[in-house]
Design a protein around this motif. Structure first.
Motif, mmCIF file in Angstrom:
data_model
loop_
_atom_site.group_PDB
_atom_site.id
_atom_site.type_symbol
_atom_site.label_atom_id
_atom_site.label_comp_id
_atom_site.label_asym_id
_atom_site.label_seq_id
_atom_site.Cartn_x
_atom_site.Cartn_y
_atom_site.Cartn_z
ATOM 1 N N LYS A 49 2.158 79.787 -50.652
ATOM 2 C CA LYS A 49 1.247 79.844 -49.300
ATOM 3 C C LYS A 49 1.062 80.909 -48.590
ATOM 4 N N ASN A 50 2.549 81.403 -48.303
ATOM 5 C CA ASN A 50 2.480 82.686 -47.414
ATOM 6 C C ASN A 50 2.357 83.972 -48.076
ATOM 7 N N GLY A 51 1.726 83.762 -49.414
ATOM 8 C CA GLY A 51 1.348 85.143 -50.083
ATOM 9 C C GLY A 51 2.634 85.763 -50.848
ATOM 10 N N VAL A 79 5.193 86.581 -56.247
ATOM 11 C CA VAL A 79 6.372 86.906 -57.142
ATOM 12 C C VAL A 79 7.632 86.145 -56.649
ATOM 13 N N ILE A 80 7.860 86.045 -55.644
ATOM 14 C CA ILE A 80 8.873 85.166 -55.145
ATOM 15 C C ILE A 80 8.775 83.776 -55.601
ATOM 16 N N TYR A 81 7.728 83.413 -55.627
ATOM 17 C CA TYR A 81 7.519 81.908 -56.055
ATOM 18 C C TYR A 81 7.701 81.966 -57.837
ATOM 19 N N ALA A 82 7.241 82.803 -58.523
ATOM 20 C CA ALA A 82 7.494 82.746 -59.914
ATOM 21 C C ALA A 82 9.054 82.945 -60.208
ATOM 22 N N VAL A 83 9.723 83.844 -59.636
ATOM 23 C CA VAL A 83 10.821 84.058 -59.970
ATOM 24 C C VAL A 83 11.719 82.724 -59.315
#
Lengths: 656, 504
Positions: A434-436, A439-443
């Motif tokens: 949500k906060n953009g 990449v962090i989400y995917a990892v």
């Protein structure tokens, strides 16, 4: 504004004072009587637990909590007078206070720490039974509880740092508890030194804040950093607060085992297993995360690059540690790397801007990770100190309680609905997206897959499959299984504080922020659960019924690198041996041969000259007479040859 | 007339020494008890003075003045303020515990304790003197017993005790020669009628021009700087401690060294502020040399006493950089660190002394696992070690933190380099603890007896001070702070107008 308070708050100081009392009693009086010592220790920590629950009732259920979110309760006494440095914002008072600060973050930590500490101490009665250092163990446990609770309640940064270092000391003492083991001794030393590297930055950050703002009180610092503060550029284009925030973050890097200072935590498993559960999984290692939450205002005022860095490093650590965990065979090491990985998640949460989710994961993680370690301890106890998972197998049949609670913890850490880990991990990942931070989400999502994979691997190999003939496991005594059952229950229900209206998020949020209800994104949650299940299923498929690691055979190179933890430890060992000790040796040579060389050279010169002049002083009359005679001759010759120039001398000699 | 408590404190060990002289040589126990009583009396009186001192009034208190040499204007003037009080207390804490650390001495017991008493008196006198001449006199008193004690009761390892004793003594004497020249110049320039430190300081602004101050301060720096083992004048210190008997190492590292720091504050900064300002940046750089250089060398040491010897050189760097940040917080920290380091070093050296006495080795690779045989001694080592690496909860942390606050404002880069020293301190300290105390039990040390009875005194007294000072730092810090403010040093610093460093 008048701060509302609950009658319990003024007694908060008793929470760390109780374990301190038991430490002193055991250390000075009862250390000769082991059973008495452990009883005292447990009574004291349970008292603290009751007090913590009372205070938490005051925070969350008495109607005061709402105002407490933005206006923490503080009770302080003067501690140290310091010229030219103010206490808080009051003029003409100088120095530092010592006191307690209570807000919902403190409330969460108090509950988690006193609960896990109590359960671990009860568990230890069974686990440490018959150990020679039984009383000493409980003294250290009490000292640790005192330090950790002091850290949680600290009202200013120096007070927090003080207890921060004391928990480090306790960690050192408890890792090295079996001091006659070389591995324990080295691990203890490593833990202390590695975290000290991080503390170096933290200390400088504290000094910077102290010199700039003249106070270290959290509430006052937050106020002073508000509007009106000139945040000048100081170094390399970084503003004052940005630089300070970076420096401060090095504390959590060390304490919470973020890359590259993570190396001490896996080695810390040399301590007794309950210690690993309490200190190196549930409480002390999350102190770094707690520090980030406590000083979150600093990061909000600093440049966004800092939080970006925090989030990236957390994410990297989460992935990095998870990959290593896949290739480990020691049950405690797998759990240690899993701890590193989960700490990475918490730091990631702070970085992507949700302190709430970070604290939430801290809490749920404390429940299921303490459970995992205590379960591992129960297994190790039953198998007489065997720690290699390939030596285990089929334990579930013999150890029903341990096996079942362990299974719950595996489900919780894998993020399976509706276990505790699901809620907190999902909130971190959801906020990241949500906060953009795609990449962090995917990892993070991939790491969730790995987490489910290696935890299931551990469970399948150790608890399922065929039994080993040489093992004669039996279920542990009730003092050890009771804590497992309590933590197992919490690992199921612990995440439900997020439903229905997310009461946790209402209370635990940065000072001065506005509460925005954040409805559950069930699509993302569904993806997380599917990924977790995929990890579990694939691990089950690969490892069920196997006698050795099929992945090691399939990818030997990769496996070797992972098994050796990317050779980070070897790299550090090389640096210390060659660079640090090398400089020491070179400087020592310099000191002996150059600095002392000059000193000794001067002494030698003095002696040499003395020796030389000494020859004139023989004490023999004949020698003096000869010298006298030849001197006269010489003078005569000089005067006659150099006539006129030395005419004045002739008056003296009267020769001519 | 009130009871002259400072003179009484000064005389207590001397009276003990006189009594010992008339005791028979074959009564070692009685001799030791008399020495203990003498130092206990001095300790009790200095504790009394410490707590009876009115820090709200400040300034010199418990004054005693007797005209001594009228023509020169020398006065036997004693007094204490917030800067000398911690030093006085430190001297007697260490003096008292040094007696117990020497409890097992059995060669020439009588001479040993007489000399020890003289040594303690000499050190104490330097801190009590208000008159520069008397200060100097007491300083010279110190040198003689140290030389004899190293030569007779010392030990030869890497260097012989004769070499160590000689090096120590010559360094002290050379230093005092520079001091003497500086002192005479100061005396002549400032009116040639008094040696009283406060009077000299008052006249400083009017009578002592800047160039004069720079030169005289330079002389003082050579003298006091070698005494506090400022890089590169430090090399006497590790060798000296290694050669000296335990009690001398304790007193030397614990308090004698601090005369250098004390002198730099009392004479250097107070009387010669312009000179101090001139030399301050140089000293700050050398101080960081101390901290890092000595810490690295400590890593390479294998003899216990050399580790602590270099460690004490390293710790003195903190005192120097804080002092020459030339602000109140820095000087507070410097005095506190002198006290804190003194207590810590004394505990460390007494513990090493017991190990050496019982095992006859100080070579670290030969030791190990001693926590199994000597748990109480292990506690002493742990407390000293944790204090050495500045763990919060020990008085050393308070001192170091104050130092960092004071110096980071003025020398941000140097101070940060200095703070990095805490990492290396941790490395060498923890290595010592690990390699001496922990690890597998060694059967060859099974016959060692743990410390007990009188041997426990250093652990109990010094350990108590380390922790009490760390938990309730204001007991110490408020006195020091009042000392810096009311002795006139704060005003002197203010006139220097030392600016805060760039970023604050």
């Amino acid at each position: 504004m008048l701060i509302e308070m609950h009658a319990s708050f003024q007694w908060a100081w008793l929470i760390p004072a109780m374990p301190l009392l038991s430490f002193l009693i055991i250390g000075f009086i009862t250390k000769k009587w082991p059973q008495l010592s452990s009883t005292i220790s447990i009574v004291c920590i349970l008292t603290s637990f009751v007090l913590a629950v009372w205070i938490d009732f005051g925070i969350f259920f008495s109607g005061v909590g709402a105002s407490l979110v933005d206006h923490p309760f503080q009770a302080t006494v003067h501690w140290l007078t310091f010229s030219g440095v103010h206490i808080g914002l009051t003029p003409n008072t100088f120095g530092l206070d010592f006191g307690t600060l209570i807000d919902p973050i403190t409330g969460v930590m108090l509950f988690v720490v006193t609960l896990v500490a109590s359960l671990v101490q009860i568990y230890s009665v069974g686990y440490m039974h018959g150990d020679k250092g039984y009383a000493r163990y409980f003294a250290y446990q009490s000292l640790f509880a005192m330090s950790m609770l002091g850290l949680v309640l600290a009202s200013n940064l120096l007070e927090l740092f003080l207890f921060w270092e004391l928990v480090g000391l306790c960690s050192y003492l408890l890792i090295g508890f079996w001091y006659f083991k070389v591995s324990a001794r080295e691990a203890a030393k490593k833990a202390f030194i590695t975290t000290r590297v991080g503390d170096f930055g933290l200390l400088i950050a504290i000094l910077f804040l102290f010199n700039k703002f003249g106070t270290l009180n959290f509430v006052d610092l937050a106020k002073l950093m508000g509007p009106g503060f000139q945040n000048a550029i100081v170094f390399g284009g970084m503003s004052y607060l940005t630089l300070t925030a970076f420096l401060l973050f090095s504390g959590p890097i060390g304490k919470s085992g973020q890359f590259p200072l993570h190396v001490w935590l896996p080695d810390a498993m040399e301590g007794p297993t309950p210690v690993s559960a309490l200190i190196h999984a549930a409480t002390m290692v999350v102190a770094g995360v707690y520090l980030l939450a406590r000083t979150y205002f600093l990061f909000q005022h600093a440049s966004p690059a800092v939080l970006e860095f925090v989030g990236s490093l957390g994410t990297f650590t989460a992935l990095f540690a998870a990959t290593i965990a896949i290739a480990q065979n020691d049950i405690k090491r797998i759990l240690a790397y899993s701890t590193l990985s989960q700490l990475g998640y918490m730091v990631m949460a702070m970085g992507v801007g949700t302190m709430t989710a970070g604290m939430f994961h801290l809490m749920t993680h404390a429940f299921f990770k303490a459970l995992l370690f205590l379960g591992a301890g129960s297994v190790i106890h039953a198998l007489h100190e065997k720690q290699d998972i390939w030596d285990m197998g089929g334990l579930w049949k013999k150890m029903r309680i341990t096996g079942t609670t362990f299974a719950i913890a595996v489900l919780a850490i894998s993020g399976i609905f509706p276990f505790a880990g699901f809620w907190s991990k999902d909130e971190i990942l959801g906020t990241a997206l949500k906060n953009g931070h795609p990449v962090i989400y995917a990892v993070g999502l991939f790491t969730a897959f790995l987490t489910a994979f290696y935890m299931t691997r551990l469970f399948v190999i150790a608890f399922m499959g065929p039994e080993k003939k040489e093992n004669h496991p039996h279920e542990s005594p009730w003092m050890m299984t009771l804590p497992l059952i309590i933590l197992g229950t919490l690992s199921v229900v612990g995440g439900w504080v997020a439903i229905p209206a997310h009461g946790f998020a209402y209370y635990v949020r940065p000072w001065g922020s506005v509460y925005e209800p954040d409805p559950m994104n069930w699509t993302l949650a569904g993806i997380s659960v599917v990924v977790g299940l995929a990890g579990m299923v694939s691990a089950y498929g690969i490892y069920n019924g196997k006698e050795s690691d099929p992945l090691a055979a399939a990818f030997p190179r990769v496996h070797t690198v992972l098994k050796n933890k990317y050779y980070v430890d070897e790299f550090y060992a090389w640096i210390i041996k060659n660079i640090v000790d090398g400089i020491g040796k070179v400087l020592y040579w310099f000191d002996i041969y150059v600095v002392d060389g000059i000193v000794n050279g001067l002494a030698f010169l003095a002696r040499f000259l003395g020796n030389w002049f000494r020859k004139a002083q023989t004490g023999q009359l004949q020698v003096y007479a000869i010298v006298f005679f030849f001197a006269v001759v010489a003078l005569f010759l000089i005067i006659t040859i150099g006539d006129g120039q030395l005419a004045a001398l002739t008056q003296l000699g009267g020769v001519r | 007339m009130t009871f002259p408590v400072l003179t009484a404190t000064l005389l207590a060990p001397i009276i003990a020494a006189l009594v010992i002289i008339f005791l028979p040589e074959d009564e070692p126990k009685t001799i030791k008890i008399v020495a203990a009583l003498g130092t206990l009396a001095a300790l009790a009186m200095s504790v009394f003075v410490f707590f009876a001192y009115d820090k709200n009034v400040g300034g010199y208190q418990f004054n005693e003045t007797v005209q001594w040499t009228k023509d020169l204007g020398v006065q036997y003037a004693l007094g204490v303020d917030g800067i000398s009080l911690p030093m006085l207390l430190l001297t007697n804490l260490i003096g008292f515990t040094a007696v117990f650390a020497s409890w097992n001495i059995n060669t020439r017991v009588k001479e040993f304790f007489v000399l020890l008493m003289v040594l303690i008196t000499g050190v104490m006198g330097t801190f009590l003197a208000k008159d520069l001449f008397i200060f100097f006199l007491f300083y010279e008193v110190v040198v003689i017993p140290i030389y004899i004690m190293v030569l007779i009761w010392g030990s030869s390892k890497r260097v012989t005790k004769e070499y160590a004793g000689m090096k120590l003594t010559i360094y002290l004497l050379l230093g005092s020669a520079f001091l003497l020249v500086g002192m005479v110049a100061l005396y002549l320039k400032a009116g040639a009628d008094t040696f009283m430190i406060p009077v000299l300081a008052q006249r400083s602004a009017a009578l002592l021009p800047q160039n004069f101050q720079i030169i005289v301060f330079g002389l003082m720096l050579l003298g006091f700087g070698s005494l506090i083992s400022m890089f590169p004048f430090h090399s006497w210190s590790p060798d000296g401690y290694a050669g000296a008997p335990t009690a001398v190492s304790m007193i030397h590292a614990g308090v004698l060294k601090k005369i250098g720091g004390y002198g730099l504050i009392r004479v250097g900064i107070f009387i010669l502020p312009l000179g101090a300002r001139f030399w301050a940046p140089v000293i700050a750089v050398l101080a960081i040399g101390n901290v890092l250089y000595a810490a690295f060398i400590a890593l390479a040491q294998k003899d216990l006493k050399y580790v602590i010897g270099y460690s004490s050189v390293s710790h003195m760097g903190y005192v120097l950089i804080a002092m020459f940040a030339l602000n109140v917080v820095g000087i507070d920290g410097a005095v506190a660190q002198m006290f804190a380091h003194g207590v810590m070093a004394a505990l460390f050296f007494s513990s090493i002394g017991f190990v050496y006495e019982k095992s006859h080795t100080r070579f670290i690779p030969d030791l190990g696992g001693l926590a199994a045989q000597m748990p109480r001694l292990a506690i002493a080592f742990m407390i000293a070690g944790m204090a050495s690496l500045g763990l919060p909860g020990t008085v050393n942390f308070v001192a170091e933190f104050t130092i960092f606050v004071g110096s980071v404002r003025v020398y941000p880069v140097l101070a940060i380099l200095g703070i990095a020293g805490v990492i290396f301190t941790a490395v060498y300290t923890l290595r010592v603890l690990a390699n001496v105390l922990f690890g597998p039990r060694r059967p060859e040390w099974d016959h060692l007896k743990d410390i007990r009875g009188p041997e426990m005194v250093p652990l109990v007294v010094l350990g108590f001070v380390i922790i009490a000072g760390g938990v309730l730092p204001n007991i110490l810090m408020s006195i020091i702070n009042s000392g810096v403010h009311t002795s006139g040093i704060a005003e002197v610093i203010k006139t220097l107008g030392q600016s805060n460093g760039g970023i604050f």
